[in-house]
Design a protein around this motif. Structure first.
Motif, PDB file in Angstrom:
ATOM      1  N   MET A 283     -13.826  16.147  24.668  1.00 53.59           N
ATOM      2  CA  MET A 283     -12.395  16.436  24.662  1.00 53.59           C
ATOM      3  C   MET A 283     -11.604  15.140  24.684  1.00 53.59           C
ATOM      4  O   MET A 283     -10.744  14.893  23.853  1.00 53.59           O
ATOM      5  N   PHE A 284     -11.867  14.324  25.703  1.00 57.57           N
ATOM      6  CA  PHE A 284     -11.120  13.077  25.904  1.00 57.57           C
ATOM      7  C   PHE A 284     -12.066  11.974  26.337  1.00 57.57           C
ATOM      8  O   PHE A 284     -13.102  12.221  26.942  1.00 57.57           O
ATOM      9  N   SER A 285     -11.631  10.754  26.055  1.00 55.88           N
ATOM     10  CA  SER A 285     -12.324   9.594  26.569  1.00 55.88           C
ATOM     11  C   SER A 285     -11.287   8.563  26.989  1.00 55.88           C
ATOM     12  O   SER A 285     -10.305   8.334  26.273  1.00 55.88           O
ATOM     13  N   TYR A 286     -11.493   7.974  28.155  1.00 56.75           N
ATOM     14  CA  TYR A 286     -10.621   6.929  28.674  1.00 56.75           C
ATOM     15  C   TYR A 286     -11.446   5.683  28.935  1.00 56.75           C
ATOM     16  O   TYR A 286     -12.531   5.753  29.502  1.00 56.75           O
ATOM     17  N   ASN A 287     -10.894   4.537  28.548  1.00 54.96           N
ATOM     18  CA  ASN A 287     -11.514   3.261  28.839  1.00 54.96           C
ATOM     19  C   ASN A 287     -10.521   2.428  29.622  1.00 54.96           C
ATOM     20  O   ASN A 287      -9.425   2.152  29.125  1.00 54.96           O
ATOM     21  N   ASN A 288     -10.894   2.063  30.858  1.00 54.83           N
ATOM     22  CA  ASN A 288      -9.986   1.296  31.716  1.00 54.83           C
ATOM     23  C   ASN A 288      -8.588   1.913  31.763  1.00 54.83           C
ATOM     24  O   ASN A 288      -7.577   1.240  31.573  1.00 54.83           O
ATOM     25  N   LYS A 289      -8.558   3.192  32.013  1.00 56.84           N
ATOM     26  CA  LYS A 289      -7.328   3.992  32.185  1.00 56.84           C
ATOM     27  C   LYS A 289      -6.565   4.228  30.892  1.00 56.84           C
ATOM     28  O   LYS A 289      -5.477   4.793  30.913  1.00 56.84           O
ATOM     29  N   GLU A 290      -7.130   3.811  29.765  1.00 56.23           N
ATOM     30  CA  GLU A 290      -6.414   3.987  28.504  1.00 56.23           C
ATOM     31  C   GLU A 290      -7.111   5.050  27.652  1.00 56.23           C
ATOM     32  O   GLU A 290      -8.331   5.002  27.456  1.00 56.23           O
ATOM     33  N   LEU A 291      -6.320   5.990  27.114  1.00 60.70           N
ATOM     34  CA  LEU A 291      -6.872   7.056  26.284  1.00 60.70           C
ATOM     35  C   LEU A 291      -7.385   6.485  24.973  1.00 60.70           C
ATOM     36  O   LEU A 291      -6.647   5.805  24.251  1.00 60.70           O
ATOM     37  N   ILE A 292      -8.655   6.751  24.641  1.00 56.37           N
ATOM     38  CA  ILE A 292      -9.188   6.257  23.382  1.00 56.37           C
ATOM     39  C   ILE A 292      -9.698   7.375  22.474  1.00 56.37           C
ATOM     40  O   ILE A 292      -9.846   7.171  21.278  1.00 56.37           O
ATOM     41  N   ILE A 293      -9.976   8.535  23.017  1.00 55.03           N
ATOM     42  CA  ILE A 293     -10.378   9.669  22.184  1.00 55.03           C
ATOM     43  C   ILE A 293      -9.623  10.903  22.659  1.00 55.03           C
ATOM     44  O   ILE A 293      -9.562  11.186  23.841  1.00 55.03           O
ATOM     45  N   ASN A 294      -9.034  11.607  21.705  1.00 56.65           N
ATOM     46  CA  ASN A 294      -8.429  12.904  21.992  1.00 56.65           C
ATOM     47  C   ASN A 294      -8.834  13.801  20.828  1.00 56.65           C
ATOM     48  O   ASN A 294      -8.302  13.675  19.722  1.00 56.65           O
ATOM     49  N   GLU A 295      -9.794  14.679  21.104  1.00 59.79           N
ATOM     50  CA  GLU A 295     -10.385  15.440  20.004  1.00 59.79           C
ATOM     51  C   GLU A 295      -9.639  16.740  19.743  1.00 59.79           C
ATOM     52  O   GLU A 295     -10.111  17.815  20.063  1.00 59.79           O
ATOM     53  N   THR A 296      -8.486  16.651  19.156  1.00 62.67           N
ATOM     54  CA  THR A 296      -7.702  17.834  18.752  1.00 62.67           C
ATOM     55  C   THR A 296      -7.688  18.899  19.835  1.00 62.67           C
ATOM     56  O   THR A 296      -7.911  20.080  19.570  1.00 62.67           O
ATOM     57  N   VAL A 297      -7.463  18.443  21.048  1.00 66.10           N
ATOM     58  CA  VAL A 297      -7.368  19.366  22.171  1.00 66.10           C
ATOM     59  C   VAL A 297      -5.908  19.809  22.282  1.00 66.10           C
ATOM     60  O   VAL A 297      -5.009  18.980  22.137  1.00 66.10           O
ATOM     61  N   PRO A 298      -5.639  21.092  22.547  1.00 66.43           N
ATOM     62  CA  PRO A 298      -4.238  21.524  22.698  1.00 66.43           C
ATOM     63  C   PRO A 298      -3.507  20.689  23.737  1.00 66.43           C
ATOM     64  O   PRO A 298      -4.105  20.245  24.730  1.00 66.43           O
ATOM     65  N   ASN A 299      -2.225  20.473  23.515  1.00 63.42           N
ATOM     66  CA  ASN A 299      -1.505  19.611  24.448  1.00 63.42           C
ATOM     67  C   ASN A 299      -1.240  20.274  25.788  1.00 63.42           C
ATOM     68  O   ASN A 299      -0.585  19.685  26.658  1.00 63.42           O
ATOM     69  N   ARG A 300      -1.745  21.498  25.973  1.00 63.84           N
ATOM     70  CA  ARG A 300      -1.732  22.100  27.323  1.00 63.84           C
ATOM     71  C   ARG A 300      -2.700  21.362  28.244  1.00 63.84           C
ATOM     72  O   ARG A 300      -2.617  21.482  29.464  1.00 63.84           O
ATOM     73  N   PHE A 301      -3.638  20.629  27.634  1.00 65.81           N
ATOM     74  CA  PHE A 301      -4.607  19.855  28.406  1.00 65.81           C
ATOM     75  C   PHE A 301      -4.098  18.424  28.509  1.00 65.81           C
ATOM     76  O   PHE A 301      -3.871  17.767  27.479  1.00 65.81           O
ATOM     77  N   SER A 302      -3.920  17.946  29.723  1.00 63.58           N
ATOM     78  CA  SER A 302      -3.451  16.568  29.872  1.00 63.58           C
ATOM     79  C   SER A 302      -4.332  15.826  30.865  1.00 63.58           C
ATOM     80  O   SER A 302      -4.337  16.136  32.051  1.00 63.58           O
ATOM     81  N   PRO A 303      -5.090  14.859  30.365  1.00 61.14           N
ATOM     82  CA  PRO A 303      -5.896  14.043  31.263  1.00 61.14           C
ATOM     83  C   PRO A 303      -5.022  12.986  31.920  1.00 61.14           C
ATOM     84  O   PRO A 303      -4.033  12.529  31.338  1.00 61.14           O
ATOM     85  N   LYS A 304      -5.419  12.642  33.140  1.00 57.50           N
ATOM     86  CA  LYS A 304      -4.681  11.581  33.844  1.00 57.50           C
ATOM     87  C   LYS A 304      -5.687  10.677  34.539  1.00 57.50           C
ATOM     88  O   LYS A 304      -6.556  11.157  35.257  1.00 57.50           O
ATOM     89  N   SER A 305      -5.535   9.382  34.339  1.00 55.55           N
ATOM     90  CA  SER A 305      -6.454   8.422  34.927  1.00 55.55           C
ATOM     91  C   SER A 305      -5.678   7.459  35.805  1.00 55.55           C
ATOM     92  O   SER A 305      -5.161   6.449  35.317  1.00 55.55           O
ATOM     93  N   PRO A 306      -5.587   7.718  37.108  1.00 56.03           N
ATOM     94  CA  PRO A 306      -4.832   6.838  38.003  1.00 56.03           C
ATOM     95  C   PRO A 306      -5.487   5.479  38.172  1.00 56.03           C
ATOM     96  O   PRO A 306      -4.799   4.492  38.425  1.00 56.03           O
ATOM     97  N   ASP A 307      -6.807   5.442  38.050  1.00 56.54           N
ATOM     98  CA  ASP A 307      -7.554   4.177  38.077  1.00 56.54           C
ATOM     99  C   ASP A 307      -8.863   4.420  37.360  1.00 56.54           C
ATOM    100  O   ASP A 307      -9.180   5.560  37.012  1.00 56.54           O
ATOM    101  N   LYS A 308      -9.634   3.376  37.146  1.00 57.85           N
ATOM    102  CA  LYS A 308     -10.782   3.563  36.261  1.00 57.85           C
ATOM    103  C   LYS A 308     -11.914   4.360  36.907  1.00 57.85           C
ATOM    104  O   LYS A 308     -12.862   4.721  36.246  1.00 57.85           O
ATOM    105  N   ALA A 309     -11.802   4.667  38.196  1.00 59.11           N
ATOM    106  CA  ALA A 309     -12.821   5.481  38.854  1.00 59.11           C
ATOM    107  C   ALA A 309     -12.482   6.969  38.841  1.00 59.11           C
ATOM    108  O   ALA A 309     -13.289   7.786  39.271  1.00 59.11           O
TER     109      ALA A 309
END
Lengths: 111, 114
Positions: free
Chosen positions: B46-72
């Motif tokens: 669905m999604f991939s984050y690298n160091n808190k930055e979104l790098i992959i968003n696989e045509t997921v509906p925008n009802r889905f929102s990933p959030k990365s407060p820190d890299k852990a």
């Protein structure tokens, strides 16, 4: 394309060898992986092979890679009832930070 | 020590609700992912984050929102849940400067929308 295909089901008797097959379409894959999923659990990495290798052996597991035919297989020697699970092959395409999974092969080991 | 942990393990909710799934990894990895496994066991990124930055968003509906407060941490928030969102959601992490980029998976969150 990024299609990864596997047969859906394999049944073997305890003590026999199991061979799970996988085909992929993208020849730029850098690494190919085998994951195991037990019921109700997450995915556990079993082994992986770099795309310039033909074979990798790790205890009871043998991975064979045929790049020409884009075919990957996982052989489990002396299959045990604890090996019953779903096995997924996956590829990690060059430059892509995610895995593309096959459909999974359900291995059933009969006592 | 759990390497990749997700909460909750089970989530049952009604259509239209908003829910979140949390994920934490203690492996020091710089990349985290969300995968969805449907009832036929198909797994898709669905999604991939690298160091808190979104790098992959696989045509997921925008009802889905990933959030990365820190890299852990990589949390998944879902708005206006639909029946078709029922699935098992897996969080994973890897370290991208290692050649094989082995991904470690959490135990999954089984979401049931009724």
């Amino acid at each position: 394309g990024e299609d990864v295909e596997q047969s859906l089901f394999l049944s073997v008797r305890e003590g026999d060898s199991s061979v799970i097959n996988c085909t992929y379409t993208d020849s730029s894959s850098t690494y190919l992986y085998w994951y195991k999923q037990e019921p109700g659990a997450g995915l556990q990495l079993l082994t992986y092979i770099f795309s310039n290798m033909d074979m990798k052996q790790d205890q009871r597991l043998t991975v064979l890679l045929n790049k020409k035919d884009k075919h990957l297989s996982l052989r489990i020697a002396d299959t045990q009832t604890g090996d019953s699970a779903i096995y997924f092959c996956a590829e990690n395409l060059r430059g892509r930070r995610a895995l593309t999974f096959g459909s999974g092969t359900r291995l059933q080991v009969q006592p | 020590d759990t390497a990749v942990s997700q909460t909750p393990k089970y989530l049952v909710t009604q259509m239209g609700n908003d829910k979140s799934i949390k994920c934490e990894q203690n492996l020091g990895h710089d990349t985290m992912y969300w995968y969805k496994q449907d009832s036929k066991k198909f797994l898709k990124i669905m999604f991939s984050y690298n160091n808190k930055e979104l790098i992959i968003n696989e045509t997921v509906p925008n009802r889905f929102s990933p959030k990365s407060p820190d890299k852990a941490h990589l949390n998944l928030h879902i708005n206006s849940l639909e029946l078709g969102d029922s699935a098992v959601y897996f969080c994973a992490s890897s370290q991208e400067d290692r050649g094989a980029a082995e991904a470690f998976f959490g135990q999954g969150t089984r979401l049931t929308v009724v």
